[in-house]
Enzyme design. Sequence first.
Site, PDB file in Angstrom:
ATOM      1  N   SER A  91       0.778  -1.230   0.000  1.00 19.01           N
ATOM      2  CA  SER A  91       0.000   0.000   0.000  1.00 19.01           C
ATOM      3  C   SER A  91       0.811   1.282   0.000  1.00 19.01           C
ATOM      4  CB  SER A  91      -0.961   0.000   1.206  1.00 19.01           C
ATOM      5  OG  SER A  91      -2.017  -0.890   0.959  1.00 19.01           O
ATOM      6  N   TYR A 184     -10.619   1.788   5.749  1.00 18.62           N
ATOM      7  CA  TYR A 184      -9.587   1.490   4.766  1.00 18.62           C
ATOM      8  C   TYR A 184     -10.155   0.552   3.704  1.00 18.62           C
ATOM      9  CZ  TYR A 184      -4.747   0.737   3.276  1.00 18.62           C
ATOM     10  OH  TYR A 184      -3.575   0.707   2.571  1.00 18.62           O
ATOM     11  N   SER A 185     -10.112   0.975   2.444  1.00 16.84           N
ATOM     12  CA  SER A 185     -10.669   0.179   1.354  1.00 16.84           C
ATOM     13  C   SER A 185      -9.813   0.331   0.111  1.00 16.84           C
ATOM     14  CB  SER A 185     -12.104   0.608   1.044  1.00 16.84           C
ATOM     15  OG  SER A 185     -12.589  -0.058  -0.113  1.00 16.84           O
ATOM     16  N   ASN A 186      -9.310  -0.780  -0.392  1.00 15.14           N
ATOM     17  CA  ASN A 186      -8.510  -0.739  -1.610  1.00 15.14           C
ATOM     18  C   ASN A 186      -9.307  -0.261  -2.819  1.00 15.14           C
ATOM     19  OD1 ASN A 186      -6.091  -1.694  -0.424  1.00 15.14           O
ATOM     20  ND2 ASN A 186      -6.881  -3.783  -0.454  1.00 15.14           N
TER      21      ASN A 186
END
Length: 377
Positions: A91, A184-186
């Site tokens: 990330s 939190y999210s891709n």
Amino acid sequence: MPRRSRMTACAATTVLALLAAAAPTVATAAPAPPSPSVQQRLDALVAELGVPGALATVRDRHGRTSSAGAGVGDLADGAPVPVDGEVRVGSNTKTFVAVVVLQLVAEGRVRLDRDIDHYLPGTVRGEGIDGRRITVRQLLQQTSGLPNYSEYLGEEVRHFEPGELLDLALRHPAAFPPGEGWQYSNTNYLLAGLLIERVTGHDLAHELDARIVQRLGLRHTYVPAPGETALRGPHPHGYYRDGAELLDVTGFDPSWAWAAGQLVSTNADLDAFFAALLTPGRLLPAPQLAQMRARTVPADATFGPGARYGLGLVSRPLSCGGRYWGHGGSFPGYETRGGATENGRAANVAVTEQLTTPTSRAHLDDLVDAALCAPNT
């Protein structure tokens, strides 16, 4: 980066011309010998966490670097860890992507508070999901409420296209209305990557390379090409722990992470990147750099005590006072942590096993803290 199950668990113009004229390339002097304290802490990481290998690079305020390694780089033959070897940095990719989006903001081609539907019409729709209500800023700050596609990938190891990943995310409901929470999210950075491609007309890898990698003279930072599973330069192997067994996952296809975490880099390149980022005019004009760090939101649950999330950039407190800015990454086979301070110091550390608990990841944060707080940096 949040984890997937088993081995494939997750874890990845004019303005430019003016900036390029003001931005010298990164110094490429040979690394100095590692400080004893960094070496001792790397040895302790291997001993206490049981990871196969650990490596770190520290950069002082004058741009001088020192690198160190501990453990083995390949369990099959016992080869040592290559000093400053390439790793999958997960990330940390998000910060690179956020920088490109903010460069487009500086060029007047993107607006932070415009909805993503303006740039990707009709693309973002689902249960409780409407791209007309989600801004670019909310994507970069993880406040969109979009579901995280990587939680639903399962165990299949293959090549994924970005559109497949987005379709998977949009089958699931929103976590909260846009702007009313932080998660939190891709998927947020998947959309940021698609935004870059739509606005520039070039693929994401090209834009990251032209706008960041080449401008800073980074030697070992790249987005793997489609189907490319091997690392290009000297590197330690990455491992997944399956009970008592360590399985080599170095060559897994990284396409599932794409704009959220597909980048390959080294600790030295990451040090150079974060140090340059915090210098107005090197990668971003001062107004966009200020936006990146303004109105941060608490992110303790994901990044540890006192952490706050800006626009693709995380700040953490230092034990010696002040804060440093970076991101970190978690990817099958690798865990990375690090960042830079306002006065140009930087430190990054990587281990060759994806860590699964906040306690184990805190060991890496402690090493970064000690390196940045050391008197000689």
